[in-house]
Design a protein around this motif. Structure first.
Motif, mmCIF file in Angstrom:
data_model
loop_
_atom_site.group_PDB
_atom_site.id
_atom_site.type_symbol
_atom_site.label_atom_id
_atom_site.label_comp_id
_atom_site.label_asym_id
_atom_site.label_seq_id
_atom_site.Cartn_x
_atom_site.Cartn_y
_atom_site.Cartn_z
ATOM 1 N N UNK A 56 0.833 -1.212 0.000
ATOM 2 C CA UNK A 56 0.000 0.000 0.000
ATOM 3 C C UNK A 56 0.870 1.265 0.000
ATOM 4 N N UNK A 57 1.928 1.268 0.784
ATOM 5 C CA UNK A 57 2.811 2.446 0.869
ATOM 6 C C UNK A 57 3.508 2.672 -0.482
ATOM 7 N N UNK A 58 4.026 1.575 -1.075
ATOM 8 C CA UNK A 58 4.713 1.686 -2.371
ATOM 9 C C UNK A 58 3.770 2.200 -3.444
ATOM 10 N N UNK A 59 2.523 1.753 -3.376
ATOM 11 C CA UNK A 59 1.511 2.170 -4.353
ATOM 12 C C UNK A 59 1.225 3.670 -4.235
ATOM 13 N N UNK A 60 1.042 4.135 -3.017
ATOM 14 C CA UNK A 60 0.713 5.553 -2.780
ATOM 15 C C UNK A 60 1.914 6.448 -3.093
ATOM 16 N N UNK A 61 3.122 6.022 -2.671
ATOM 17 C CA UNK A 61 4.321 6.851 -2.881
ATOM 18 C C UNK A 61 4.959 6.628 -4.256
ATOM 19 N N UNK A 62 4.409 5.694 -4.993
ATOM 20 C CA UNK A 62 4.891 5.353 -6.339
ATOM 21 C C UNK A 62 6.412 5.081 -6.314
ATOM 22 N N UNK A 63 6.781 4.075 -5.524
ATOM 23 C CA UNK A 63 8.201 3.733 -5.372
ATOM 24 C C UNK A 63 8.371 2.225 -5.218
#
Lengths: 196, 69
Positions: free
Chosen positions: B50-57
């Motif tokens: 979820x974090x990678x998806x939101x921060x696009x990283x």
């Protein structure tokens, strides 16, 4: 039976145990005062004498008597080991010993009550419970050591020895094992709460 | 701990506040704060996802390994 009902029963029993300890202490005090103010009847002395003899069979009691230097006659057990010839030192020693033992039992029940209360409020695996179980273990070691000393001093002799009660040692072992289990539980609970 | 969470670096790059990230990822502010301050003991794949998806990283942009403990 529901979990809470069982815990409530245990809490109730703990409260009764604490009250019983206090009540027993007062009875002990009363017994000491009565024994000093009113001489005990022969029947009571016989019971006490028999109880010492009975305990002697498993208590490792060592008897010692003062032999009359003039007549060189060793007095009979029934003449030496009687309640009315019990010395004040012995009486105070036994009173203090029993009082401290009662106090240790009281503290153990109190610690157990704390643990049960934390289980009831669903805060089972916390550091306080680890400390509580360790305290119970520590108190039971003191109980074992203090209970092992037996001393009855009479005017013409005394009965001394050791009494090894392994129940308290087994409770100590269980308390320390439970402390370790709760410590591990506390670590897992902490890890779980810090998992994002 | 040997694993370092560089969440604050990524958040600064994306110019995103902790509360904004918390809202978008669906994690409580307290938990995100634990993660950001390197206090977390473990991290779920779902959270990382979820974090990678939101921060696009990538996960490597957020997590790093250090020899120092």
């Amino acid at each position: 039976m529901k979990k809470n009902s069982l815990l409530n029963i245990v809490l109730f029993l703990c409260n009764i145990g604490k009250i019983a300890c206090i009540f027993t202490f007062f009875i002990l005090c009363a017994a000491i005062i009565i024994s000093k103010t009113e001489p005990l009847s022969h029947s009571v002395m016989d019971v006490f004498y028999k109880s010492i003899e009975k305990e002697g069979s498993f208590r490792y009691l060592k008897n010692s008597k003062i032999i009359d230097s003039e007549t060189n006659i060793t007095p009979a057990d029934s003449e030496v080991y009687t309640m009315e010839k019990l010395t004040n030192t012995s009486l105070i020693f036994n009173f203090l010993q029993e009082s401290i033992l009662l106090f240790l039992v009281f503290l153990c029940i109190n610690e157990l009550r704390k643990v049960i209360r934390s289980v009831k409020t669903i805060t089972t695996f916390q550091q306080q419970n680890v400390l509580s179980f360790r305290s119970i273990g520590k108190y039971m070691i003191y109980y074992f050591l203090l209970n092992s000393i037996t001393y009855y001093g009479f005017e013409q002799g005394n009965k001394t020895g050791f009494y090894l009660e392994f129940t308290s040692l087994i409770i100590t072992l269980f308390a320390y094992i439970l402390a370790e289990i709760f410590k591990e539980g506390n670590r897992l609970a902490e890890e779980n709460s810090l998992t994002v | 701990m040997a694993i370092i969470v560089n969440l604050d670096v990524m958040m600064a790059r994306r110019k995103m506040s902790l509360s904004e990230l918390s809202e978008k990822v669906g994690i409580s502010l307290a938990n995100l704060s634990i993660l950001k301050n390197n206090k977390a003991k473990a991290m779920r794949f779902t959270t990382l996802n979820a974090i990678c998806k939101v921060l696009d990283c990538q996960p490597a942009d957020i997590l790093a390994f250090s020899e120092e403990t």
